[in-house]
Design a protein around this motif. Structure first.
Motif, PDB file in Angstrom:
ATOM      1  N   GLN A   6      39.624  21.814 -34.551  1.00  0.00           N
ATOM      2  CA  GLN A   6      40.811  22.590 -34.938  1.00  0.00           C
ATOM      3  C   GLN A   6      40.816  23.950 -34.259  1.00  0.00           C
ATOM      4  OE1 GLN A   6      41.374  22.869 -39.215  1.00  0.00           O
ATOM      5  NE2 GLN A   6      40.830  20.711 -39.505  1.00  0.00           N
ATOM      6  N   LEU A   7      39.651  24.583 -34.179  1.00  0.00           N
ATOM      7  CA  LEU A   7      39.536  25.893 -33.535  1.00  0.00           C
ATOM      8  C   LEU A   7      39.878  25.800 -32.048  1.00  0.00           C
ATOM      9  CD1 LEU A   7      38.724  28.881 -33.657  1.00  0.00           C
ATOM     10  CD2 LEU A   7      36.346  28.167 -33.268  1.00  0.00           C
ATOM     11  N   GLU A   8      39.383  24.777 -31.383  1.00  0.00           N
ATOM     12  CA  GLU A   8      39.685  24.594 -29.966  1.00  0.00           C
ATOM     13  C   GLU A   8      41.176  24.348 -29.741  1.00  0.00           C
ATOM     14  OE1 GLU A   8      37.087  21.462 -28.761  1.00  0.00           O
ATOM     15  OE2 GLU A   8      35.273  22.668 -29.055  1.00  0.00           O
ATOM     16  N   SER A   9      41.803  23.563 -30.634  1.00  0.00           N
ATOM     17  CA  SER A   9      43.245  23.302 -30.541  1.00  0.00           C
ATOM     18  C   SER A   9      44.042  24.578 -30.765  1.00  0.00           C
ATOM     19  CB  SER A   9      43.658  22.246 -31.577  1.00  0.00           C
ATOM     20  OG  SER A   9      43.031  21.022 -31.319  1.00  0.00           O
ATOM     21  N   CYS A  10      43.575  25.381 -31.719  1.00  0.00           N
ATOM     22  CA  CYS A  10      44.240  26.650 -32.023  1.00  0.00           C
ATOM     23  C   CYS A  10      44.237  27.569 -30.802  1.00  0.00           C
ATOM     24  CB  CYS A  10      43.554  27.322 -33.204  1.00  0.00           C
ATOM     25  SG  CYS A  10      44.261  28.922 -33.680  1.00  0.00           S
ATOM     26  N   LYS A  11      43.092  27.681 -30.146  1.00  0.00           N
ATOM     27  CA  LYS A  11      42.981  28.527 -28.965  1.00  0.00           C
ATOM     28  C   LYS A  11      43.832  27.996 -27.817  1.00  0.00           C
ATOM     29  CE  LYS A  11      38.306  30.244 -29.965  1.00  0.00           C
ATOM     30  NZ  LYS A  11      36.885  30.214 -29.551  1.00  0.00           N
ATOM     31  N   ASP A  38      50.275  34.835 -30.274  1.00  0.00           N
ATOM     32  CA  ASP A  38      49.083  35.430 -30.875  1.00  0.00           C
ATOM     33  C   ASP A  38      48.583  34.536 -32.014  1.00  0.00           C
ATOM     34  OD1 ASP A  38      47.088  36.978 -31.809  1.00  0.00           O
ATOM     35  OD2 ASP A  38      48.307  38.686 -32.400  1.00  0.00           O
ATOM     36  N   VAL A  39      47.437  33.898 -31.802  1.00  0.00           N
ATOM     37  CA  VAL A  39      46.876  32.993 -32.814  1.00  0.00           C
ATOM     38  C   VAL A  39      45.522  33.518 -33.311  1.00  0.00           C
ATOM     39  CG1 VAL A  39      48.083  30.940 -31.975  1.00  0.00           C
ATOM     40  CG2 VAL A  39      45.873  31.578 -30.975  1.00  0.00           C
ATOM     41  N   LYS A  40      45.253  34.795 -33.065  1.00  0.00           N
ATOM     42  CA  LYS A  40      43.952  35.349 -33.430  1.00  0.00           C
ATOM     43  C   LYS A  40      43.651  35.204 -34.916  1.00  0.00           C
ATOM     44  CE  LYS A  40      43.620  38.788 -29.712  1.00  0.00           C
ATOM     45  NZ  LYS A  40      43.573  40.242 -29.400  1.00  0.00           N
ATOM     46  N   GLN A  41      44.664  35.482 -35.747  1.00  0.00           N
ATOM     47  CA  GLN A  41      44.449  35.417 -37.187  1.00  0.00           C
ATOM     48  C   GLN A  41      44.149  33.996 -37.640  1.00  0.00           C
ATOM     49  OE1 GLN A  41      44.144  38.090 -39.063  1.00  0.00           O
ATOM     50  NE2 GLN A  41      43.657  36.842 -40.856  1.00  0.00           N
ATOM     51  N   ALA A  42      44.903  33.038 -37.106  1.00  0.00           N
ATOM     52  CA  ALA A  42      44.701  31.634 -37.478  1.00  0.00           C
ATOM     53  C   ALA A  42      43.323  31.151 -37.023  1.00  0.00           C
ATOM     54  CB  ALA A  42      45.799  30.763 -36.864  1.00  0.00           C
TER      55      ALA A  42
END
Length: 317
Positions: free
Chosen positions: A16-21, A30-34
């Motif tokens: 999920q983290l890799e997909s978010c980035k 800006d997806v830093k918070q997510a």
């Protein structure tokens, strides 16, 4: 990164983290918070999972394919001063057993360890970390060399057992291990022994007779593996998890039974998550132990080591 079965929740969050980035990079948002929230969830998941590991899960971590092996630790703690020595001066050079001289903080040590491989070809070359008799004889030759020059010895145990092949038995596997145990009892220099992965049977004990013995946090130390114990008792591997918990083979069990002198902490999740931190923890313990043992005379070191192992056979009715 390869994930074990019980680590699947961490794997899912990591994906999920890799997909978010990736979404942030592709869409310029800006997806830093997510991503931060997912990172926090990963950390919490790790703490929850690794704080309650079963004995069998520790066995699995000790065998993780990304886990650092003897040479990884040796090269790190000696800061590239390690000089490997080869051969038993009798039969050959066993690639499953490595050893040589190196300096740690300017102090020369003789370092000996069992070495596994990181891929199929290397595992075959290293015989999966299972030494032949010439491996134990090479280890003993290096220990005697260290004693001659009054050099402290470090041994790193990581083996599923001594090699069980016919040729190993023909060349005296049992005798080689027994002689190592006998000779190590009489060494007049400090010996520090550490289980860095699997500490199985006489295969590990053949280089494991130390003045101080330690285990890294996610390792095991026993006369037999859980699978083989299960196979003997039930003729099946199906009971390996149950057996692992009953065999008292984890670092905490060994410490409680006074078989070892301490547990060396690993990074959260295991040594493979941060090999450098794991190596630094190992190095710190080695230096601390050396400072304590270097105060003893040769005869005192020998007596302390003998008394330590003789006491393991004492019990009260």
């Amino acid at each position: 990164m390869e994930y074990l079965e019980f680590e699947q929740p961490i794997k899912e969050l990591q994906e999920q983290l890799e997909s978010c980035k990736l979404v942030g990079e592709e869409n310029g948002v800006d997806v830093k918070q997510a991503c931060k929230q997912i990172e926090v969830a990963i950390e919490e998941s790790k703490k929850r999972i690794y704080s309650k590991l079963t004995a069998w899960q520790k066995v699995q971590l000790s065998r993780h394919p990304s886990r650092p092996y003897s040479l990884d630790y040796i090269y790190h703690i000696t800061e590239n001063s390690f000089i490997e020595l080869h051969g038993d001066r009798n039969f050959g050079d066993d690639k499953a057993m490595v050893g040589g001289m190196g300096k740690i903080k300017g102090i020369p040590f003789m370092i000996i360890g069992q070495q596994k491989g990181k891929n199929t070809k290397e595992r075959q070359y290293r015989r999966f970390g299972m030494p032949n008799p010439e491996g134990y004889r090479k280890a003993l030759r290096l220990m005697k060399l260290a004693e001659k020059f009054n050099m402290p010895i470090i041994t790193l145990m990581d083996t599923p057992g001594a090699y069980p092949g016919l040729e190993a038995e023909e060349r005296g596997q049992g005798e080689a291990i027994a002689k190592n145990i006998y000779e190590m009892m009489n060494l007049t220099v400090p010996v520090i022994s550490i289980v860095i992965g699997e500490g199985a049977s006489g295969g590990a004990l053949g280089i494991g007779v130390g003045n101080q013995v330690f285990m890294m946090e996610n390792t095991w130390y026993s006369v037999i593996s859980p699978e083989n114990c299960s196979a003997i008792l039930w003729r099946s591997w199906d009971y390996k998890e149950q057996v692992a918990s009953q065999m008292k083979m984890t670092p905490n069990d060994m410490l409680e039974l006074k078989i070892i002198d301490g547990v060396i902490k690993e990074p959260l999740g295991g040594a493979h998550y941060d090999p450098s931190e794991a190596a630094e923890n190992l190095k710190s313990q080695i230096l601390k132990s050396y400072q304590e043992l270097s105060k003893l005379s040769g005869e005192d070191l020998k007596k302390q080591r003998q008394d330590k192992f003789i006491a393991m056979g004492e019990f009260s009715g």
